[in-house]
Design a protein around this motif. Structure first.
Motif, short mmCIF file in Angstrom:
data_model
loop_
_atom_site.label_atom_id
_atom_site.label_comp_id
_atom_site.label_asym_id
_atom_site.label_seq_id
_atom_site.Cartn_x
_atom_site.Cartn_y
_atom_site.Cartn_z
N VAL A 90 1.17 -1.29 -0.02
CA VAL A 90 -0.32 -0.35 0.15
C VAL A 90 0.78 0.84 -0.32
CG1 VAL A 90 -2.05 0.79 1.57
CG2 VAL A 90 -1.29 -1.15 1.74
N THR A 91 0.45 2.24 -0.89
CA THR A 91 1.50 3.32 -1.15
C THR A 91 0.49 4.54 -0.65
OG1 THR A 91 1.24 3.04 -3.67
CG2 THR A 91 3.15 1.81 -2.57
N VAL A 92 1.57 5.23 -0.94
CA VAL A 92 1.39 6.68 -1.10
C VAL A 92 0.78 6.97 -2.29
CG1 VAL A 92 1.70 9.58 0.00
CG2 VAL A 92 2.48 6.98 1.42
N GLY A 93 -0.51 6.78 -2.64
CA GLY A 93 -0.94 7.57 -3.73
C GLY A 93 0.31 6.34 -4.76
N ALA A 94 -0.62 6.56 -6.12
CA ALA A 94 0.10 5.24 -7.48
C ALA A 94 1.40 6.18 -7.98
CB ALA A 94 -0.57 5.56 -8.61
N GLY A 230 -1.99 0.22 -8.84
CA GLY A 230 -3.21 1.03 -8.27
C GLY A 230 -3.22 1.90 -8.31
N SER A 231 -4.37 2.92 -8.22
CA SER A 231 -4.28 4.04 -6.96
C SER A 231 -6.94 4.30 -6.70
CB SER A 231 -4.96 5.25 -8.06
OG SER A 231 -5.23 6.40 -7.21
N TYR A 232 -6.17 4.84 -6.23
CA TYR A 232 -7.39 5.20 -5.11
C TYR A 232 -8.47 6.01 -5.60
CZ TYR A 232 -7.46 0.28 -3.41
OH TYR A 232 -7.76 -0.88 -3.29
N ALA A 233 -6.90 7.81 -6.75
CA ALA A 233 -7.87 8.38 -6.69
C ALA A 233 -8.98 8.91 -6.97
CB ALA A 233 -6.65 9.43 -6.75
N LYS A 234 -9.75 7.48 -8.03
CA LYS A 234 -10.94 8.04 -8.90
C LYS A 234 -11.96 7.47 -7.87
CE LYS A 234 -7.18 10.46 -11.99
NZ LYS A 234 -6.39 9.63 -10.86
N THR A 235 -11.88 6.61 -7.70
CA THR A 235 -12.55 5.50 -7.61
C THR A 235 -13.25 5.70 -6.13
OG1 THR A 235 -10.88 3.64 -6.71
CG2 THR A 235 -11.80 3.64 -8.93
N VAL A 236 -12.16 6.18 -5.07
CA VAL A 236 -12.79 6.52 -3.59
C VAL A 236 -12.46 8.53 -3.88
CG1 VAL A 236 -12.38 5.83 -1.29
CG2 VAL A 236 -11.92 4.50 -3.12
N ARG A 241 -4.52 10.15 -0.82
CA ARG A 241 -3.72 9.44 -1.34
C ARG A 241 -3.16 8.30 -1.08
NH1 ARG A 241 -2.83 11.04 -5.06
NH2 ARG A 241 -1.08 10.78 -5.07
N VAL A 242 -4.02 7.16 -1.28
CA VAL A 242 -3.43 6.17 -1.26
C VAL A 242 -3.82 5.09 -2.83
CG1 VAL A 242 -4.51 3.35 -0.47
CG2 VAL A 242 -4.58 6.16 1.01
N GLY A 243 -2.32 4.51 -2.82
CA GLY A 243 -2.36 3.89 -3.75
C GLY A 243 -2.16 2.55 -3.37
#
Length: 424
Positions: A90-94, A230-236, A241-243
């Motif tokens: 789990v990262t700080v964004g993609a 992967g990124s949750y910027a668009k889906t969440v 800032r989670v990828g």
């Protein structure tokens, strides 16, 4: 991006087709608290004590992330990607996922990164920070061609270099909007196996786009050739800032032990950001729980919205710029099936100076495509993003854009005629 921000601040009344961010109408502040509560309840239901829950939210967490099991379950449900949680970081964004992956994979001075060009500037920026040479493979109208990738691999090897990986956005690419066919995806995997090449798959727009989805490269990967970013910027929501990165490739450590590439990425991450913020992970985890593992279902509404916004943009362009005029002036655009972007081709140089004229004289902002080319290219193309705009803004923006295009195209046509007259 700094320049675009400056233009936006300088012309606050302009309609902007520049930012590739989600539509804010989908965000409700109360949802954030609901996500956190849902995750807390999930931990408690799993047997965590009050003290353990408090620690999970307030303290430093595992470097590789606290919510890997939920991410693995979501990947299985939505994408048919079956990987163990330990293969996920789990990262700080993609963006951090890209940086960690490049740092882990590129160890020799002869290693080079292939990128489909035009490409997302985050990957080229990360490569630049790490002094990794970038080799562009120019995209065609239908996306990258495997023959072009193979030619680039062979050309680099002839120069004594080792193509280590290829970065590609296979679905609704940023910036072009193109999507790779099923056949091209399978060809890329075959090519990667033949040439000992890894594929860095970055596909943040899949679950917020309408219609059926082609399989992700990682879901087709049988030889562990794909590192899935992967990124949750668009889906969440982007503020979390989670990828994440799926890195299930086997590696040998300095002591000769066997492990996964994900463990190496986590080791590097421990020296960069230590861990991804626990509260951000909790918010994303709550959204995953609310979605019952399916972010595709969770984003059904946004996907319809973005599909409608894309149709509205295409329809407005057709109305304001009739086919006869486009043909006479050399203006055209592609027709993506999803994502946040499309490419508009123009007969004049679409550079920063043209952008300033567009913003100042016509009240409309866009992104010069040249910024997405690692080397030369894109001088006569514009990226239009429709994701953050409502229907009325799109209509108004296209009216303004059409006025700008007509002025610039007429000027270009006049200049061409004048030059031809001098030549004769």
């Amino acid at each position: 991006m700094n320049f675009l921000n400056e233009v936006t601040e300088r012309f606050p009344d302009a309609v902007s087709f520049a930012p590739g961010r989600p539509y804010e109408g989908f965000f409700d502040t109360e949802d954030l608290f609901a996500h956190l509560r849902r995750y807390v309840d999930h931990l408690a239901a799993g047997g965590a004590s009050r003290d353990a829950v408090r620690t999970a939210l307030y303290q430093y967490g595992p470097t590789a992330g606290r919510i890997r099991e939920l991410i693995a379950r979501s990947l299985h449900t939505d994408e048919g990607i079956d990987v163990p949680p330990e293969s996920i970081v789990v990262t700080v964004g993609a963006q951090e996922a890209m940086l960690l992956t490049l740092r882990a994979l590129f160890a020799e001075p002869s290693d080079v990164l292939l990128v489909v060009s035009p490409c997302y500037v985050g990957i080229t920026g990360a490569a630049r920070l790490l002094d990794i040479p970038v080799v562009p493979v120019e995209e065609r109208a239908e996306g990258v061609a495997c023959a072009d990738v193979e030619a680039a691999v062979l050309a680099q090897r002839a120069r004594g270099r080792r193509p280590r990986a290829l970065y590609v956005v296979p679905d609704h690419s940023n910036p072009s909007g193109n999507t790779l066919s099923r056949h091209t995806r399978e060809e890329l995997l075959d090519l990667a196996a033949r040439h000992d090449l890894l594929i860095l798959e970055d596909s943040p727009y899949r679950l917020v786009s309408p219609g059926p989805r082609l399989p992700a490269l990682k879901s087709l990967d049988r030889q562990r050739r794909v590192v899935h970013i992967g990124s949750y910027a668009k889906t969440v929501f982007p503020g979390a800032r989670v990828g994440f990165v799926v890195a299930d490739q086997p590696v040998t450590d300095e002591g000769g032990g066997q492990g996964l590439l994900a463990a190496e990425l986590a080791r590097i991450k421990s020296m960069v950001t230590v861990n991804t913020p626990a509260l951000s992970q909790a918010a994303v985890a709550g959204a995953l729980l609310a979605a019952e593992g399916s972010l595709a279902a969770f984003n059904a509404g946004p996907a319809r919205h973005y599909g409608a916004a894309l149709r509205a943009l295409l329809d407005a362009l057709e109305r304001r710029l009739p086919k006869e005029w486009r043909t006479a002036h050399g203006v055209s655009w592609n027709r993506p099936t999803g994502g946040f972007f499309l490419t508009l081709r123009v007969p004049f140089t679409a550079d920063d100076a043209a952008l300033l004229r567009s913003a100042g004289e016509h009240g409309v902002i866009w992104t010069p495509m040249a910024h997405f080319h690692p080397e030369s290219g894109g001088e006569h193309a514009i990226r239009l993003s429709f994701s953050s705009l409502g229907p009325e803004e799109i209509e108004d923006g296209v009216d303004r854009l059409a006025g700008f295009l007509r002025v610039e195209a007429d000027r270009s046509l006049a200049d061409t005629s004048r030059t031809a007259g001098y030549a004769s």
